[in-house]
Design an enzyme around this catalytic site. Structure first.
Site, PDB file in Angstrom:
ATOM      1  N   HIS A  11      24.124  19.095 -20.190  1.00 48.13           N
ATOM      2  CA  HIS A  11      22.700  18.714 -20.683  1.00 48.13           C
ATOM      3  C   HIS A  11      21.849  20.003 -20.131  1.00 48.13           C
ATOM      4  O   HIS A  11      22.361  20.995 -19.259  1.00 48.13           O
ATOM      5  CB  HIS A  11      22.221  17.490 -20.167  1.00 48.13           C
ATOM      6  CG  HIS A  11      22.614  17.169 -18.424  1.00 48.13           C
ATOM      7  ND1 HIS A  11      21.623  17.684 -17.646  1.00 48.13           N
ATOM      8  CD2 HIS A  11      23.527  16.541 -17.842  1.00 48.13           C
ATOM      9  CE1 HIS A  11      22.153  17.806 -16.420  1.00 48.13           C
ATOM     10  NE2 HIS A  11      23.150  16.725 -16.486  1.00 48.13           N
ATOM     11  N   ASP A  28      27.801  13.375  -6.596  1.00 48.32           N
ATOM     12  CA  ASP A  28      27.210  13.722  -7.698  1.00 48.32           C
ATOM     13  C   ASP A  28      25.677  13.932  -6.930  1.00 48.32           C
ATOM     14  O   ASP A  28      24.875  12.882  -6.966  1.00 48.32           O
ATOM     15  CB  ASP A  28      27.076  13.202  -9.085  1.00 48.32           C
ATOM     16  CG  ASP A  28      26.360  13.652 -10.205  1.00 48.32           C
ATOM     17  OD1 ASP A  28      25.798  14.688  -9.787  1.00 48.32           O
ATOM     18  OD2 ASP A  28      26.777  13.351 -11.192  1.00 48.32           O
ATOM     19  N   GLU A  67      31.312  19.243 -11.680  1.00 45.93           N
ATOM     20  CA  GLU A  67      30.024  19.676 -12.380  1.00 45.93           C
ATOM     21  C   GLU A  67      29.437  20.966 -11.559  1.00 45.93           C
ATOM     22  O   GLU A  67      29.180  20.988 -10.647  1.00 45.93           O
ATOM     23  CB  GLU A  67      29.124  18.688 -12.161  1.00 45.93           C
ATOM     24  CG  GLU A  67      27.833  18.823 -12.873  1.00 45.93           C
ATOM     25  CD  GLU A  67      26.610  17.693 -12.961  1.00 45.93           C
ATOM     26  OE1 GLU A  67      26.927  16.851 -12.304  1.00 45.93           O
ATOM     27  OE2 GLU A  67      25.853  17.822 -13.933  1.00 45.93           O
ATOM     28  N   ARG A  84      35.199  14.024 -11.521  1.00 43.31           N
ATOM     29  CA  ARG A  84      34.140  14.936 -12.466  1.00 43.31           C
ATOM     30  C   ARG A  84      34.019  16.045 -11.641  1.00 43.31           C
ATOM     31  O   ARG A  84      33.941  16.206 -10.258  1.00 43.31           O
ATOM     32  CB  ARG A  84      32.672  14.223 -12.581  1.00 43.31           C
ATOM     33  CG  ARG A  84      31.937  14.867 -13.435  1.00 43.31           C
ATOM     34  CD  ARG A  84      30.743  14.126 -13.804  1.00 43.31           C
ATOM     35  NE  ARG A  84      29.652  13.574 -13.003  1.00 43.31           N
ATOM     36  CZ  ARG A  84      29.803  12.220 -12.815  1.00 43.31           C
ATOM     37  NH1 ARG A  84      30.724  11.267 -13.229  1.00 43.31           N
ATOM     38  NH2 ARG A  84      28.923  11.551 -11.754  1.00 43.31           N
ATOM     39  N   HIS A  99      17.596  16.128 -16.174  1.00 44.22           N
ATOM     40  CA  HIS A  99      18.207  16.254 -17.741  1.00 44.22           C
ATOM     41  C   HIS A  99      16.910  16.826 -18.550  1.00 44.22           C
ATOM     42  O   HIS A  99      15.915  16.183 -18.838  1.00 44.22           O
ATOM     43  CB  HIS A  99      18.372  14.889 -18.203  1.00 44.22           C
ATOM     44  CG  HIS A  99      19.403  14.095 -17.687  1.00 44.22           C
ATOM     45  ND1 HIS A  99      19.978  13.060 -17.835  1.00 44.22           N
ATOM     46  CD2 HIS A  99      20.625  14.586 -16.824  1.00 44.22           C
ATOM     47  CE1 HIS A  99      20.999  12.575 -17.240  1.00 44.22           C
ATOM     48  NE2 HIS A  99      21.583  13.557 -16.578  1.00 44.22           N
ATOM     49  N   TYR A 154      38.177   9.323 -15.938  1.00 44.97           N
ATOM     50  CA  TYR A 154      38.009   8.052 -15.304  1.00 44.97           C
ATOM     51  C   TYR A 154      39.032   6.956 -15.658  1.00 44.97           C
ATOM     52  O   TYR A 154      39.160   6.832 -16.948  1.00 44.97           O
ATOM     53  CB  TYR A 154      36.671   7.469 -15.632  1.00 44.97           C
ATOM     54  CG  TYR A 154      35.729   8.676 -15.453  1.00 44.97           C
ATOM     55  CD1 TYR A 154      34.977   8.721 -14.277  1.00 44.97           C
ATOM     56  CD2 TYR A 154      35.266   9.180 -16.672  1.00 44.97           C
ATOM     57  CE1 TYR A 154      34.021   9.845 -13.805  1.00 44.97           C
ATOM     58  CE2 TYR A 154      34.305  10.531 -16.313  1.00 44.97           C
ATOM     59  CZ  TYR A 154      33.775  10.773 -15.110  1.00 44.97           C
ATOM     60  OH  TYR A 154      32.903  11.597 -14.952  1.00 44.97           O
ATOM     61  N   GLU A 211      30.306  19.596 -16.866  1.00 45.96           N
ATOM     62  CA  GLU A 211      30.766  18.606 -16.275  1.00 45.96           C
ATOM     63  C   GLU A 211      31.534  17.473 -16.689  1.00 45.96           C
ATOM     64  O   GLU A 211      31.294  16.325 -16.738  1.00 45.96           O
ATOM     65  CB  GLU A 211      29.434  17.521 -15.546  1.00 45.96           C
ATOM     66  CG  GLU A 211      28.315  17.400 -16.578  1.00 45.96           C
ATOM     67  CD  GLU A 211      27.274  16.509 -16.034  1.00 45.96           C
ATOM     68  OE1 GLU A 211      27.459  15.358 -15.516  1.00 45.96           O
ATOM     69  OE2 GLU A 211      26.247  16.695 -16.253  1.00 45.96           O
ATOM     70  N   ASP A 237      22.329  20.340 -10.007  1.00 41.50           N
ATOM     71  CA  ASP A 237      23.181  19.251 -10.379  1.00 41.50           C
ATOM     72  C   ASP A 237      24.601  19.428 -10.152  1.00 41.50           C
ATOM     73  O   ASP A 237      25.263  20.203 -10.997  1.00 41.50           O
ATOM     74  CB  ASP A 237      22.745  18.759 -11.839  1.00 41.50           C
ATOM     75  CG  ASP A 237      23.328  17.542 -12.295  1.00 41.50           C
ATOM     76  OD1 ASP A 237      23.989  16.876 -11.448  1.00 41.50           O
ATOM     77  OD2 ASP A 237      23.302  17.207 -13.521  1.00 41.50           O
ATOM     78  N   ASP A 277       0.930  -1.296   0.012  1.00 42.95           N
ATOM     79  CA  ASP A 277      -0.094  -0.099   0.060  1.00 42.95           C
ATOM     80  C   ASP A 277       0.968   1.205  -0.088  1.00 42.95           C
ATOM     81  O   ASP A 277       0.550   2.321   0.417  1.00 42.95           O
ATOM     82  CB  ASP A 277      -0.883   0.000   1.310  1.00 42.95           C
ATOM     83  CG  ASP A 277      -2.261  -0.983   1.162  1.00 42.95           C
ATOM     84  OD1 ASP A 277      -2.467  -1.273  -0.101  1.00 42.95           O
ATOM     85  OD2 ASP A 277      -2.596  -1.199   2.004  1.00 42.95           O
ATOM     86  N   HIS A 330      31.506  10.319 -21.284  1.00 39.34           N
ATOM     87  CA  HIS A 330      29.974  11.108 -21.201  1.00 39.34           C
ATOM     88  C   HIS A 330      30.370  12.709 -21.833  1.00 39.34           C
ATOM     89  O   HIS A 330      31.621  13.130 -22.118  1.00 39.34           O
ATOM     90  CB  HIS A 330      29.447  11.241 -19.915  1.00 39.34           C
ATOM     91  CG  HIS A 330      30.342  11.900 -18.779  1.00 39.34           C
ATOM     92  ND1 HIS A 330      30.535  13.174 -18.768  1.00 39.34           N
ATOM     93  CD2 HIS A 330      31.089  11.315 -17.935  1.00 39.34           C
ATOM     94  CE1 HIS A 330      31.455  13.631 -17.911  1.00 39.34           C
ATOM     95  NE2 HIS A 330      31.702  12.513 -17.231  1.00 39.34           N
ATOM     96  N   HIS A 382      27.146   6.084 -13.005  1.00 37.92           N
ATOM     97  CA  HIS A 382      25.627   6.088 -12.206  1.00 37.92           C
ATOM     98  C   HIS A 382      25.659   5.407 -11.065  1.00 37.92           C
ATOM     99  O   HIS A 382      24.880   4.798 -10.627  1.00 37.92           O
ATOM    100  CB  HIS A 382      24.606   5.974 -13.057  1.00 37.92           C
ATOM    101  CG  HIS A 382      24.474   6.905 -14.379  1.00 37.92           C
ATOM    102  ND1 HIS A 382      23.561   6.622 -15.254  1.00 37.92           N
ATOM    103  CD2 HIS A 382      25.089   8.335 -14.428  1.00 37.92           C
ATOM    104  CE1 HIS A 382      23.474   7.683 -15.933  1.00 37.92           C
ATOM    105  NE2 HIS A 382      24.294   8.793 -15.335  1.00 37.92           N
TER     106      HIS A 382
HETATM  107  N1  GLY Z   1      23.476  13.656 -12.155  1.00 35.02           N
HETATM  108  C1  GLY Z   1      23.330  13.402 -13.395  1.00 35.02           C
HETATM  109  C2  GLY Z   1      24.149  14.018 -14.318  1.00 35.02           C
HETATM  110  O1  GLY Z   1      25.219  14.664 -13.871  1.00 35.02           O
HETATM  111  O2  GLY Z   1      24.027  14.072 -15.572  1.00 35.02           O
HETATM  112 MN    MN Z   2      25.347  15.242 -12.101  1.00 29.64          MN
HETATM  113 MN    MN Z   3      24.606  16.637 -14.859  1.00 28.58          MN
END
Ligand code: GLY
Ligand code: MN
Ligand code: MN
Length: 473
Positions: free
Chosen positions: A387, A293, A441, A439, A394, A421, A417, A304, A72, A383, A276
């Site tokens: 974005h 992150d 960002e 990273r 996103h 790696y 960002e 973000d 529930d 990557h 991720h």
């Molecule tokens: N936190 C997701 C990204 O950096 O795109």
């Molecule tokens: Mn991020």
């Molecule tokens: Mn991001």
């Protein structure tokens, strides 16, 4: 007591936390006024959307439904971003109908009826009687009446705009309304009608943020930056990734941001090479880096932020060398985020710096332009750099116009960002690099002049990070 717990309990409380700010009441999204965006702005958004539709169109924008998690228990309710953008109303079982040129009213809401028993369990509902005036709409009806009324609203409209294909159940409901209309008036007397995806038009509006939206995004950025500062200050080797995640969530909620905008990534050591990574359960080793992150959602808007820092409070020379390279790439990318440049300009700037740095580190070999053309750096940064950011982390909006990258305009918000790696399985990199993931960002607003960084409240130069971490010790 485990070694981890012993060390954790010995960690001092973080210093210099901004207490006053953290007491702010969370904005209640049920009613439009509490987001800080005036009802007139929502009216303007709906007007602009209708101006982009054909005259003979009707637009249907559904709100989100409550989804069961198990038994529930529901997932925390989050309003659909398109619906939220056009109404500011955050109750489930809602539907906005826009009927341009309809003499009796163009903006119509369907929402849940008031029901004392249900409200005793789940809280007050706005109800159709109050919704139209509270939200600046022309009319509002009970959700239960939508099937009956909808077929009338779409009658005579040749184009039905809705988020086509986004939700199979809603697609079926729209078909059902058309079928109902046909059975009511007879298919022969109906004009041909087309289904059109509303995404493109609506997403273009959402892409350029208003002054009021930017105010909320600044707040989301500031709250998230403060949470990252806190995590840096409390971090000790031996704590777990989950301990730091708890600090982030605590900071968000204390500051009026009830939910994170996405699942927090707290990745110690080589976990940072999993882009991720959200398990967040390992212990933080001494001498390792930790990548966080995380960003909050404030009044519907996402922040973000990624920062990478040493668990011990001091970068090793190798960590600092690699970190400085990512930071240079990020600076170059932010500097390229300017009105009139194209969307990919920040990425291209970052890749140029990273590629040259990888050549200097003897990890790549060859003429720079050739290495950039063949995307040689992708081995170490897989990557893209940016974005869109907004109601969704996103966020919506086309990245290209036809084949070409879209031009950046004032009011657009994007992340910057870059990362590097070195997963342990790479066999042709120096041993000391293996298991390092970095990273950095930030969230950036395109302006008429210098890019505005929304997330500058958390340091990112190695010296400033070390200084902040030292304060917490
Ligand atoms: N936190 C997701 C990204 O950096 O795109
Ligand atoms: Mn991020
Ligand atoms: Mn991001």
């Amino acid at each position: 007591m485990s070694q981890t717990e012993a060390k954790r309990s010995g960690a001092p409380a973080p210093k210099k936390m901004a207490r006053a700010k953290s007491r702010a009441a969370p904005p209640d999204l049920n009613v439009v006024r509490s987001t800080g965006i005036a009802p007139a702005e929502y009216t303007r958004r709906r007007r602009r959307l209708m101006d982009g539709l054909h005259e003979d169109a009707v637009a249907l924008i559904p709100g989100a439904l409550v989804r069961l998690r198990n038994g529930d228990t529901g997932y925390p309710f989050r309003q659909d971003s398109n619906f939220l953008y056009l109404t500011g109303f955050a109750e489930p079982q809602s539907l906005l109908v826009l009927v341009p040129g309809r003499p009796q009213g163009e903006s119509i809401l369907f929402c849940r009826e008031r029901e004392p028993r249900a409200e005793r369990y789940d809280g007050e509902r706005l109800g159709p009687e109050r919704a139209a005036s509270a939200l600046g709409l022309d009319d509002a009806f009970p959700w239960e009446d939508s099937d009956e009324i909808l077929s009338g609203l779409i009658e005579g409209r040749r184009r039905i705009y809705f988020p086509l294909g986004a939700d199979a159940d809603f697609d079926r409901r729209v078909l059902g309304w058309v079928q109902l209309l046909r059975s009511r008036v007879g298919s022969d007397s109906l004009p041909q009608c087309e289904f059109v995806d509303i995404g493109h038009l609506l997403h273009d509006l959402r892409l350029v943020k208003s002054a009021a939206e930017l105010r909320l995004m600044r707040q989301a950025g500031a709250i998230s930056a403060e949470a990252h500062c806190r995590a840096m200050q409390v971090c000790r080797p031996g704590m777990t990734e989950s301990d730091l995640e708890a600090e982030l969530l605590y900071s968000f909620r204390r500051a009026g941001a009830r939910e994170p905008a996405y699942e927090c990534i707290v990745a110690g050591g080589e976990n940072a090479c999993t882009l991720h990574y959200v398990r967040n359960s390992d212990a933080l080793a001494d001498g390792a880096l930790v990548l966080i992150d995380a960003g909050c959602e404030y009044a519907g808007y996402a922040a973000d932020i990624t920062r990478t820092f040493p668990t011990s409070g001091r970068f090793t020379p190798v960590q600092r060398e690699l970190y400085d390279l990512v930071l240079s790439a990020q600076h170059a990318a932010i500097d390229a985020a300017r009105s009139g440049a194209h969307f990919n300009a920040p990425h291209e700037a970052a890749v140029r710096v990273l590629t040259q740095g990888l050549v200097d580190l003897k990890l790549l070999d060859g003429p720079l332009d050739k290495l950039i053309e063949t995307e040689a750096a992708r081995r170490f940064c897989m990557h893209k750099t940016s974005h869109w950011l907004g109601l969704d982390v996103h966020d919506v909006g086309d990245y290209r116009v036809g084949e070409a990258w879209r031009e950046l305009e004032p009011g657009m918000v994007l992340t910057v960002e870059p990362g590097l790696y070195f997963p342990p399985e790479l066999d042709d990199v120096p041993e000391a690099f293996k298991g390092i993931g970095i990273r950095i960002e930030d969230d950036v607003v395109i302006t008429r002049g210098e890019p505005e960084v929304l997330t500058g409240g958390v340091p990112k130069s190695p010296d400033a990070i070390e200084a902040l971490m030292a304060e917490g010790r």
